[in-house]
Design a protein around this motif. Structure first.
Motif, mmCIF file in Angstrom:
data_model
loop_
_atom_site.group_PDB
_atom_site.id
_atom_site.type_symbol
_atom_site.label_atom_id
_atom_site.label_comp_id
_atom_site.label_asym_id
_atom_site.label_seq_id
_atom_site.Cartn_x
_atom_site.Cartn_y
_atom_site.Cartn_z
ATOM 1 N N ALA A 183 23.231 57.732 -3.035
ATOM 2 C CA ALA A 183 21.815 56.243 -2.665
ATOM 3 C C ALA A 183 21.402 55.493 -3.914
ATOM 4 O O ALA A 183 20.597 54.674 -4.082
ATOM 5 N N ARG A 185 21.513 56.089 -7.407
ATOM 6 C CA ARG A 185 20.322 56.391 -8.454
ATOM 7 C C ARG A 185 21.258 56.725 -9.919
ATOM 8 O O ARG A 185 20.069 56.344 -11.168
ATOM 9 N N TYR B 77 11.218 62.961 -1.731
ATOM 10 C CA TYR B 77 12.784 62.433 -2.013
ATOM 11 C C TYR B 77 12.761 61.032 -1.330
ATOM 12 O O TYR B 77 13.577 60.548 -1.587
ATOM 13 N N LEU B 78 12.223 60.829 -0.421
ATOM 14 C CA LEU B 78 11.740 59.689 0.044
ATOM 15 C C LEU B 78 11.915 58.444 -0.300
ATOM 16 O O LEU B 78 12.547 57.687 -0.611
ATOM 17 N N ILE B 79 10.609 58.584 -1.494
ATOM 18 C CA ILE B 79 10.425 57.305 -2.619
ATOM 19 C C ILE B 79 11.983 57.400 -3.134
ATOM 20 O O ILE B 79 12.154 56.383 -3.439
ATOM 21 N N TYR B 80 11.901 58.585 -4.464
ATOM 22 C CA TYR B 80 13.333 58.174 -5.232
ATOM 23 C C TYR B 80 14.804 58.203 -3.989
ATOM 24 O O TYR B 80 15.310 57.298 -4.893
ATOM 25 N N TYR B 81 15.039 58.575 -3.445
ATOM 26 C CA TYR B 81 16.428 58.029 -2.762
ATOM 27 C C TYR B 81 16.103 56.716 -1.451
ATOM 28 O O TYR B 81 17.182 56.036 -1.750
ATOM 29 N N GLY B 82 14.977 56.598 -1.498
ATOM 30 C CA GLY B 82 14.603 55.764 -0.868
ATOM 31 C C GLY B 82 14.738 53.723 -1.027
ATOM 32 O O GLY B 82 15.363 53.120 -0.765
ATOM 33 N N LEU B 83 13.521 53.929 -2.139
ATOM 34 C CA LEU B 83 13.556 53.016 -2.811
ATOM 35 C C LEU B 83 14.682 52.066 -3.392
ATOM 36 O O LEU B 83 15.216 50.859 -3.093
ATOM 37 N N PRO B 84 15.952 52.350 -3.541
ATOM 38 C CA PRO B 84 17.034 52.009 -4.236
ATOM 39 C C PRO B 84 17.791 50.839 -2.642
ATOM 40 O O PRO B 84 18.523 50.116 -2.941
ATOM 41 N N PHE B 85 18.018 51.672 -1.530
ATOM 42 C CA PHE B 85 18.023 51.464 -0.199
ATOM 43 C C PHE B 85 17.135 50.318 -0.129
ATOM 44 O O PHE B 85 17.728 48.766 0.420
ATOM 45 N N LEU C 192 20.732 59.310 5.168
ATOM 46 C CA LEU C 192 20.540 60.395 4.125
ATOM 47 C C LEU C 192 18.196 59.946 4.371
ATOM 48 O O LEU C 192 17.690 60.961 4.516
ATOM 49 N N MET C 193 18.818 58.652 4.322
ATOM 50 C CA MET C 193 17.464 57.835 5.144
ATOM 51 C C MET C 193 16.645 58.898 6.190
ATOM 52 O O MET C 193 15.172 59.346 6.265
#
Lengths: 264, 229, 229
Positions: A183, A185, B77-85, C192-193
């Motif tokens: 992702a 991160r 999880y959605l925000i943590y992994y999603g924001l970078p996308f 993932l998303m």
């Protein structure tokens, strides 16, 4: 009347006390008596222990323990725990042996005792290919972030060897570290070569960076008072080392990704 | 003491005093920021929810229901992994955690504030209108101040929940009180001391909250304030 | 269009794995709600008997479970209880999940049952006593049946909380919905998303009807001023 009740209670108490302390049986005696060898494995940690696509628990450590249980003629009971739960499970007697890819660190030796090294792990770093890192040494800079499993020796190694980068510890294990790398991160993750092989072969974006950060022995562990069992495990390891069976298993599970074709 | 230390190793806990103090402070700061933000946004969502425009109130209602029907862990999880996308790796762990928890707790605050606004007597608004205030003035000068004062007790309850919710931050590698316990466990490999100390710290925060809420009830609340609930 | 078909295909492929996870989530939450409600019901009634010692002990129990995050309770029950050398307390993952979740549930239910019993007008039990019923009889025949009705709306709220809390069990390796989703992500990291969205949707489908039922039940049976959600 009152006196006799007291006496009975005392007698019961003393019997209970003696039966738990003075005649406490050794772990090996318990295994012989019940015919069950109980091991604690990590819930998800391919290729050491995992549930395969058929829904069956398998892996390097599980097969080794199965082999020993078969040779002993006892039943193998596998109990799975979160990484952080392995040592508490052993200490509390839920399991007789920890069968995992655990490094015998000094701190861990204060709680439990390890067998001779059964296999070795190469600590490596992995990252997304488009990040442009070539060696793990590229990571040791300000402004770079690396991730590792919480309570693992990898996070200790990262703290020591890649001290300039910011370390983020994931309590969910390698899986979460990989997710965080994917992702974006974190810039890179720290794990061992065999564990990461499973991820890099299914995800072409991920690459293992050049160079091995450290090499560490990995062993099984027992409670400090299970001396008989400890010697038995050490000798059994030497036995299967010399008859070639250990080498076969290591080649299949640890040094190659052959197992993926059968289990993933 | 000798007997006790068979069960609980105070020596090792003592070595981690600083870590736990830092953990408690971080938890309080993170929860405090989320509290202020979620009350602020909660007021707007509550007003949207009470709007007569069907598009506006339906949007607010959908937001509230979606958040209330899904676990906080998945939202994080959605925000943590999603924001970078979506926007690149712009926010750090702490900022992401604050965003996630604010998004999560705003609907709960909004529902509490909405109940508070509904509890204000219509006569108040009618009075305000009759002295020439417009709708906005009436809402912000007359209704909201009273509504917010009325809902202090449920809001304190929600704050306690908010503080506990910050424990999930440890899963996305944010250091706070739970993270302090996990760090101690990770370094010392003794589970009992690590997790019991964590629990005791949370209980201390909770007791502070209880004392505070008792003081608030006694100081602010006369008999009339109590009967509103 | 192609990407929609592709995602749909992916969804179909993932469904069996996620459904086993959802089934586990359902199982664990059902166990917890049943055991936790029975325990909470019992404690709630004990609390209304006005025995000072019992009330205080139960009060302490409630404070401990309401004052600490569920994640901490889970770690304590999973990692710490086994270290007391008592055979009975050596839970495996699944038992630890059920035990911790049931205790957590009971802390909510106790409060609801107490509030519901207190909400039944005093005259009812006095009337029952005056026609010669014992204290137990009046509880059993008169008060509890009415209190049960009053507790339906907040109990549905508790159920939603419990369903959402099961997501945390993924942390100790129970293969419930969240964990199965993570397993799927490991195989298909590029999605993932999408996978997290599908998981969120599945929780929503499970929780939303319960929330609606709770709102409906509150209109029908009235509120007792306890809103766990």
């Amino acid at each position: 009347m009152k006196f006799s009740i007291l006496k009975t209670a005392l007698a019961v108490f003393i019997t209970a006390f003696i039966s738990t302390s003075a005649f406490a049986e050794s772990t090996m005696e318990k295994i012989v008596k019940t015919g069950k060898l109980t091991i604690a494995v990590q819930t998800q940690g391919p290729p050491v222990s995992f549930v395969n696509k058929a829904g069956k628990r398998t892996g390097f450590a599980v097969e080794l323990a199965q082999m020993m249980a078969d040779d002993m003629g006892v039943e193998l009971v596998v109990q799975d725990y979160d990484w952080k739960g392995l040592i508490p499970a052993l200490i509390s007697g839920k399991a007789d042996v920890i069968a995992a890819d655990m490094t015998p660190t000094a701190k861990r030796h204060m709680q439990i005792v390890f067998t001779e090294p059964v296999f070795f792990s190469e600590t490596i770093a992995f990252a997304k290919a488009d990040k442009g890192f070539s060696s793990w040494k590229d990571l040791n800079k300000d402004g770079i972030s690396v991730g590792a499993t919480q309570a693992s020796s990898w996070s200790d190694i990262a703290r020591k060897m890649i001290s300039n980068a910011k370390l983020k510890e994931y309590s969910g294990g390698t899986a979460q570290t990989v997710q965080a790398v994917v992702a974006g991160r974190i810039d890179a993750g720290i794990s061992d070569r065999a564990t990461i092989a499973a991820f890099t072969s299914s995800n072409k974006d991920l690459v293992v960076l050049d160079g091995q950060i450290t090499k560490e022995p990995l062993g099984f562990a027992v409670r400090p008072d299970s001396l008989h069992l400890l010697h038995a495990l050490n000798n059994y390891k030497r036995l299967i080392e010399l008859d070639g069976r250990l080498g076969q298993k290591i080649q299949y599970w640890w040094n190659s990704t052959d197992w993926q074709a059968d289990h993933n | 003491m000798e007997f006790l230390s068979n069960y609980f190793n105070f020596r090792i806990v003592g070595q981690y005093t600083d870590v736990f103090i830092e953990g408690v402070l971080t938890t309080l700061v993170l929860a405090g920021i989320c509290l202020v933000l979620s009350i602020f946004f909660g007021i707007f969502v509550a007003l949207m929810r009470m709007s007569s425009n069907p598009f506006v109130w339906r949007t607010a209602a959908a937001y509230i229901q979606i958040i209330r029907s899904t676990p906080l862990l998945i939202q994080i999880y959605l925000i943590y992994y999603g924001l970078p996308f979506l926007i690149g790796n712009f926010f750090g762990e702490e900022a992401t955690a604050i965003i996630a928890l604010t998004i999560h707790s705003t609907p709960y605050m909004a529902e509490i504030i909405r109940a508070g606004i509904a509890s204000i007597d219509r006569g108040q608004s009618e009075g305000a209108m009759s002295v020439g205030m417009n709708k906005m003035q009436n809402m912000f000068y007359i209704v909201l101040p009273q509504a917010l004062a009325n809902v202090v007790p449920p809001m304190l309850g929600q704050t306690a929940v908010l503080i506990k919710d910050t424990s999930l931050f440890s899963i996305i590698a944010v250091f706070e009180l739970m993270g302090a316990g996990l760090r101690m466990y990770s370094e010392t490999v003794i589970a009992t001391e690590s997790y019991v100390t964590t629990a005791v710290c949370y209980l201390l925060i909770y007791m502070m909250m209880l004392v505070f809420s008792n003081i608030v009830q006694k100081q602010l609340g006369g008999g009339a304030w109590q009967t509103a609930h | 269009m192609d990407s929609i078909i592709e995602k749909y295909q992916l969804f179909i492929d993932l469904l069996p794995l996620l459904m086993t996870g959802l089934w586990m989530t359902f199982k664990v939450s059902m166990f917890a709600i049943i055991i936790g409600s029975l325990l909470g019901f019992f404690l709630g009634i004990l609390r209304t008997l006005n025995n000072k010692i019992i009330t205080n002990i139960i009060g302490l129990y409630l404070h401990i479970f309401r004052g600490t995050p569920y994640l901490v309770q889970l770690y304590l029950i999973y990692f710490v209880l086994p270290s007391f050398d008592v055979e009975f307390l050596k839970f495996d993952s699944f038992t630890a999940a059920i035990v911790s979740l049931s205790l957590y549930t009971s802390s909510y239910v106790t409060e609801i049952v107490t509030a519901a019993i207190n909400a039944v007008p005093k005259g009812q039990s006095e009337g029952a006593r005056s026609v010669g019923m014992s204290k137990i009889q009046s509880l059993y025949h008169i008060v509890v049946p009415q209190a049960l009705k009053l507790s339906i709306p907040p109990m549905s709220g508790v159920y939603v909380i419990i369903i959402k809390s099961t997501a945390l069990l993924s942390v100790i390796g129970i293969s419930e919905l969240t964990r199965q989703g993570e397993n799927a992500i490991l195989r298909l990291p590029g999605n993932l998303m999408f996978i997290y969205f599908v998981i969120a949707l599945m929780y929503f489908i499970y929780c939303y009807p319960v929330l609606r039922f709770s709102a409906w039940a509150e209109k029908r049976y009235g509120s007792i001023g306890v809103d766990p959600e």
